[in-house]
Every structure is written in C-alpha cells, then in structure tokens.
Design an enzyme around this catalytic site. Structure first.
Site, PDB file in Angstrom:
ATOM      1  N   ASP A   1       0.166  12.657  38.304  1.00  0.00           N
ATOM      2  CA  ASP A   1       0.900  12.647  39.584  1.00  0.00           C
ATOM      3  C   ASP A   1       0.038  12.016  40.676  1.00  0.00           C
ATOM      4  O   ASP A   1      -0.158  12.589  41.746  1.00  0.00           O
ATOM      5  CB  ASP A   1       1.306  14.068  39.964  1.00  0.00           C
ATOM      6  CG  ASP A   1       2.356  14.103  41.071  1.00  0.00           C
ATOM      7  OD1 ASP A   1       2.934  13.038  41.377  1.00  0.00           O
ATOM      8  OD2 ASP A   1       2.587  15.182  41.638  1.00  0.00           O
TER       9      ASP A   1
ATOM     10  N   LYS B   1      -3.551  27.285  47.492  1.00  0.00           N
ATOM     11  CA  LYS B   1      -2.221  26.816  47.115  1.00  0.00           C
ATOM     12  C   LYS B   1      -1.499  27.976  46.450  1.00  0.00           C
ATOM     13  O   LYS B   1      -1.970  28.518  45.444  1.00  0.00           O
ATOM     14  CB  LYS B   1      -2.323  25.634  46.159  1.00  0.00           C
ATOM     15  CG  LYS B   1      -0.991  24.976  45.846  1.00  0.00           C
ATOM     16  CD  LYS B   1      -1.202  23.833  44.866  1.00  0.00           C
ATOM     17  CE  LYS B   1       0.086  23.071  44.619  1.00  0.00           C
ATOM     18  NZ  LYS B   1       0.428  22.169  45.716  1.00  0.00           N
TER      19      LYS B   1
ATOM     20  N   LEU C   1      -0.585  25.147  56.098  1.00  0.00           N
ATOM     21  CA  LEU C   1      -0.783  23.709  56.257  1.00  0.00           C
ATOM     22  C   LEU C   1       0.402  22.891  55.781  1.00  0.00           C
ATOM     23  O   LEU C   1       0.618  21.777  56.244  1.00  0.00           O
ATOM     24  CB  LEU C   1      -2.036  23.262  55.491  1.00  0.00           C
ATOM     25  CG  LEU C   1      -3.348  23.934  55.898  1.00  0.00           C
ATOM     26  CD1 LEU C   1      -4.469  23.501  54.979  1.00  0.00           C
ATOM     27  CD2 LEU C   1      -3.682  23.598  57.350  1.00  0.00           C
ATOM     28  N   GLY C   2       1.149  23.414  54.829  1.00  0.00           N
ATOM     29  CA  GLY C   2       2.268  22.645  54.314  1.00  0.00           C
ATOM     30  C   GLY C   2       3.096  23.456  53.341  1.00  0.00           C
ATOM     31  O   GLY C   2       2.697  24.535  52.894  1.00  0.00           O
ATOM     32  N   GLN C   3       4.282  22.929  53.045  1.00  0.00           N
ATOM     33  CA  GLN C   3       5.196  23.625  52.138  1.00  0.00           C
ATOM     34  C   GLN C   3       5.965  22.590  51.344  1.00  0.00           C
ATOM     35  O   GLN C   3       6.395  21.570  51.872  1.00  0.00           O
ATOM     36  CB  GLN C   3       6.167  24.503  52.935  1.00  0.00           C
ATOM     37  CG  GLN C   3       7.151  25.272  52.061  1.00  0.00           C
ATOM     38  CD  GLN C   3       7.954  26.277  52.870  1.00  0.00           C
ATOM     39  OE1 GLN C   3       7.547  26.673  53.965  1.00  0.00           O
ATOM     40  NE2 GLN C   3       9.087  26.706  52.331  1.00  0.00           N
ATOM     41  N   GLY C   4       6.107  22.840  50.044  1.00  0.00           N
ATOM     42  CA  GLY C   4       6.884  21.961  49.187  1.00  0.00           C
ATOM     43  C   GLY C   4       7.827  22.761  48.324  1.00  0.00           C
ATOM     44  O   GLY C   4       8.007  23.968  48.524  1.00  0.00           O
ATOM     45  N   CYS C   5       8.423  22.083  47.359  1.00  0.00           N
ATOM     46  CA  CYS C   5       9.398  22.757  46.503  1.00  0.00           C
ATOM     47  C   CYS C   5       8.777  23.823  45.622  1.00  0.00           C
ATOM     48  O   CYS C   5       9.458  24.747  45.186  1.00  0.00           O
ATOM     49  CB  CYS C   5      10.094  21.719  45.621  1.00  0.00           C
ATOM     50  SG  CYS C   5      11.137  20.605  46.566  1.00  0.00           S
TER      51      CYS C   5
ATOM     52  N   VAL D   1       0.683  25.561  50.991  1.00  0.00           N
ATOM     53  CA  VAL D   1      -0.764  25.364  51.091  1.00  0.00           C
ATOM     54  C   VAL D   1      -1.252  26.007  52.384  1.00  0.00           C
ATOM     55  O   VAL D   1      -0.676  25.785  53.453  1.00  0.00           O
ATOM     56  CB  VAL D   1      -1.140  23.870  51.071  1.00  0.00           C
ATOM     57  CG1 VAL D   1      -2.652  23.706  51.198  1.00  0.00           C
ATOM     58  CG2 VAL D   1      -0.654  23.213  49.787  1.00  0.00           C
TER      59      VAL D   1
END
Length: 532
Positions: free
Chosen positions: A385, A294, A272-276, A280
């Site tokens: 956050d 996650k 679903l997504g990617q970050g630093c 997910v």
C-alpha cells in the site's frame, strides 16, 4: 539542491582548496531564494495538518524529538572485553528498571547479552539499570567522538550538513564508501555561484597507523587531524567550525520488555486523523514517552494474524521506515509507533509548504522513500500500500515509510474485493489488483504512481477517471502523461515502474541510486521554475 543561494553564517576565513576533494553537492532542504540560512524553515511554516480524513488507511504517526535528522547507530556488541562506555546523548528513564544518564557520563556495562538494551552501572551515581545500547560508545574510541558518524552515506552526510542553520565549516567524519579502512571528512561550504554545498575529503591511513588528507601534513590520530583543521583551513574549503548537529536516535523499542503492553499504559491526547479502519492519535506511553497510536476498529483484522505479522514488522529497522514500538494485541488493536511531527506526505504536499517545494526537494524525498523500500526489498518483504498518504514527513523534509504489510491483514469486504470503494486501485499494479499478486515489483509500480503525487503536489492519480475505468485503461496499455513542468527523464523513470511485466520493472536499489544522483548524472542543467 538547485535553487537557493542563501549565504550561511561565516565561520572564519576562507583558504585555498585541496586537490583531493572527493566531491560536493547542492543543497537539499533550501526552499526559497529569499530565505536566510540562520532562520529555521519552520518560521515559514503554518501548523501542519497531520492527517487527512479520507476513507483510506491512514498512516501511523511519528516524531523525531529533535529538529534534525536521526543520527545513525554507532555502537554494537562489546568487543575486546571493553566494559566502560561513554554516553553520546542524554537519556531519561522510561520505566523503573531503566537508568537515566547525561551526555558524557561514563557507564560500566554489566550485561550486554540482551541486544538492544544493556544492563549498566553509572560510574558517577553508582546506580544500575537498563540503557539503550545505541546511546553509548566505548570510552576513548573514535565512536565516542561527537563528530564521528560512522557508516552513513555521502548523501545522508549532505542532508545533515546542508541545513540552513549550519554555518560554513560545519563538519562530520564518516567511513569512506569507496575505500575500505579509510575515512571521509565532509564539510559545508558556500560560494556565490553554487550556493550552499558540501566538500568531501578522503582521509587516508598510513601503514604506520597515522592519518592524512594531504601527505605533507600527517597526524597520529583522527582526533589530532580534526583539532588541526579546526584551527587551520590549510587547503580545505574552510576551517572546521562546528560539529554537525544530529538528533538522538530512536531507541529499539520503548524499553527492555515493552512489546505487548497494557492498554492503560497509553494516554491518547490528540486525534490526528480518522479513516475507514480506525484513528491515529498522538499520545504518551507510561507517562514518559511521546508516541503515535493507531487504533483499529474491531473486526478490521484478526488479532492473531496481526500479532504474527507484527512480530515480523518489528524486526524491520531502517532510518527511512517508521519504527514499530509496541502493540495492544486484544481488540480494539492498538499499534504504537514513533511519532513524526509533520504528518502524511500527501497532506504536506497539498498544504502551505507544498508551494515552496521545488524539484530538488521532491526528488530528494523520493530518494529517501526509495531508500526505505530498498531495505524492504532486501528483507524480502512487501509493503502492498505504497502511496503518499502512507509516507510521513518529519523535520528537515525527512521522509519515512509507514503502514508496511498491514494491508494484507484487512478483512473488510470492501477492501478484500480489490475493486471495492476502500481499495487504493489507482496506486495498485494491474497484476495485484486483478489477480492478487502482490510482490516487491507491485510496490515498484506504486512507487511510480507516488512520483506523480510528488511532482503534482498531491494530485489524485488518473484525474477525471474512476477506479473501474483506470483498471480497464491500464490493462489496455494506458499510462499517465508527463505531469506539468516535470522533466521527461523523471517521467521515463515512472514508465519503467509501470512496465506490464513485473520482472522488467527496476529494483528499489536502482531507483534509490538514480534519484540520489539525479542532478549530477541525469539533470545537471536543472534550473528552478515557478512550480518545479
């Protein structure tokens, strides 16, 4: 809330009104005056973009398996020796020790000492196994009635009833918020001037044990009252036609013993997504249960510190918080949560649906977030956050707060420096960014920034300014101007959140109340514009 006057399905003839209406409210989820109430909003929606690929902590994922708002928990520990319960929903077993059952099935409780999961025996099949305790209610009790939702707020009742799918006369019964021991009948209605709205009727209790809305018509039980008004409006805005639909509640955890789970019990199916700091995924646990997963890059945080924090996080339970289900505590750490279908609020605002959102929907979303954070406040916890990227959106514009507490554990130097590239400086209160003083009051500051994200449909805060400049300007007293088309009263609320002295900022309890009453107490003359 303000804009739409779509006419709902007729449920029967209209009748004269009672004088003892507790109140009414405008719709929340209506998005366009051209929509018809029988048509799902999803027919106007393109496929959601679940998560962005920016270099920030991406949120947990989540789903409500049904298209309606999660229903409240209606049961608790056994009382008075009651051992026979009735199922409120269908449940499919997730493990070999679970017991499957169908809505309406009668169950004998064998052991209820383990809290969220009870040992039960089906009176129809004779089989024994563990069941989620919030899926059942004592037989022949008011809690077992489909229309009884117990201790939900007036505002939540309105969210449920004002779905465009509901015909006039859709109803529920709940506890009165103002009178102890009394109940309230909430009914959806429609008129040409106000569009979709909800009427609330106080149900009073007789000393002899009966119930009435108007004293000339009295009933032995709530069941008898509901049956009568289902046939006769008799002063109500409309006769009762349809029980308000609710979704199955989330179970407390995946199953009785599923907390630290083996990695091979999870199947990662859709990224679903990617970050630093990780990715997910939508996935499945134990081949039975849809979840969000996650995955954290090795070295992101200490497994020991994470497991300790997760023990606290799993105790945070509120309908406006994404529920933590389970963890894989060895690196790479996996965090397993409920899966919510529409992805992050930030992507939702910037996507196709953002164009249809007007101020009533945006303020309601803000009120939901404030509700979740008011619970965090009561629990003496801190998010650290809070921003639109860490809010998840489900069906019917339900919003849930995700990623609470995780930011404290990140060990990346670019983040822990607090002014590094990965740190969300534009959302962070100055005392937190400069001195590391993270409190619930620094979360309130972040909520004020989140309000600008809502009213600008996902614009990055402090447009045209880099992080260092933002920190310097805010320290000198600069605050963002009122967003285009945003009412000054809402901008004033943002300014309260951005007061220099943290103790002068409002509580989330106040923010929730202000936003929930916004269109009755603050902006009763609101008219929708082209953007808001």
């Amino acid at each position: 809330m303000g804009a739409t006057k779509s006419k709902p399905r007729e449920g029967g003839p209209r009748s004269r009104s009672l004088d003892i209406v507790e109140g009414s409210h405008q719709p929340f989820t209506s998005l366009s005056a051209s929509q018809t109430p029988n048509k799902s909003l999803d027919s106007h929606r393109p496929p959601a973009q679940p998560f962005g690929g920016n270099c920030d902590l991406t949120p947990f994922g989540g789903i409500n398996f049904s298209d309606t708002i999660t229903s409240p928990q209606r049961t608790g520990p056994l009382a008075g020796g009651v051992t026979t319960f009735v199922a409120l929903y269908d449940y499919e077993s997730r493990t070999e020790t679970d017991l499957s059952f169908k809505k309406g099935e009668r169950l004998q409780i064998v052991n209820n000492t383990e809290g969220d999961w009870w040992l039960a025996r089906s009176l129809s099949s004779g089989q024994t196994g563990y069941i989620p305790s919030n899926y059942v209610a004592p037989s022949d009790s008011i809690q077992a009635e489909e229309w009884y939702l117990g201790k939900i707020t007036r505002r939540e009742a309105e969210r449920l009833l004002l779905s465009l799918e509901n015909p006039r006369g859709t109803f529920l019964v709940r506890e009165s918020e103002t009178t102890k021991g009394a109940y309230c009948l909430s009914v959806s209605d429609y008129d040409a001037n106000r569009g979709l709205n909800v009427k609330h009727y106080k149900i009073r209790k007789l000393d002899s044990g009966g119930f009435y809305i108007t004293s000339r018509t009295q009933f032995i039980s709530l069941q008898q009252l509901v049956a009568y008004y289902s046939k006769h409006a008799d002063g109500l805005c409309h006769r009762l036609t349809t029980v308000c639909p609710t979704a199955k509640p989330q179970t407390q955890g995946l199953s009785r013993d599923a907390w630290e789970i083996p990695r091979d019990s999870l199947r990662l199916e859709l990224k679903l997504g990617q970050g630093c700091f990780g990715e997910v995924w939508m996935g499945t646990w134990n081949g039975t249960t849809r979840v969000a997963i996650k995955t954290l890059k090795p070295g992101t945080m200490s497994p020991e510190a994470f497991l300790q924090e997760a023990q606290v996080m799993k105790k945070l339970r509120h309908e406006k918080l994404v529920q933590l289900y389970a963890v894989v505590s060895e690196e790479p750490i996996y965090i397993v949560t409920e899966y919510i279908s529409k992805g992050s609020l930030l992507d939702f605002l910037k996507g196709e649906m953002g164009r249809y959102l007007r101020l009533p929907q945006l303020v309601d979303m803000a009120a939901q977030i404030a509700s979740g954070m008011a619970y965090v406040e009561r629990m003496n916890y801190v998010h650290r956050d809070l921003r639109a990227a860490n809010i998840l959106v489900g069906e019917n514009l339900v919003c849930k707060v995700a990623d609470f507490g995780l930011a404290r554990l990140i060990e990346d130097n670019e983040y822990t420096a607090r002014q590094g590239a990965k740190f969300p400086i534009k959302w962070t209160a100055p005392e937190a960014a400069l001195y590391g003083r993270f409190t619930i009051k620094s979360d309130v500051w972040s909520f004020g920034i989140l309000l600008t994200e809502l009213t600008t449909k996902g614009r990055v805060p402090y447009p045209g300014m880099v992080n260092r400049e933002v920190l310097d300007q805010v320290e000198r007293g600069y605050r963002m101007p009122c967003p285009p088309d945003c009412p000054e009263s809402l901008h004033d609320l943002m300014f309260q959140c951005w007061r220099k002295d943290p103790e002068e900022r409002p509580t989330f309890e106040y923010l929730q109340a202000f936003l929930e009453d916004y269109f009755t107490a603050t902006e009763p003359q609101y008219q929708p514009g082209d953007n808001l």
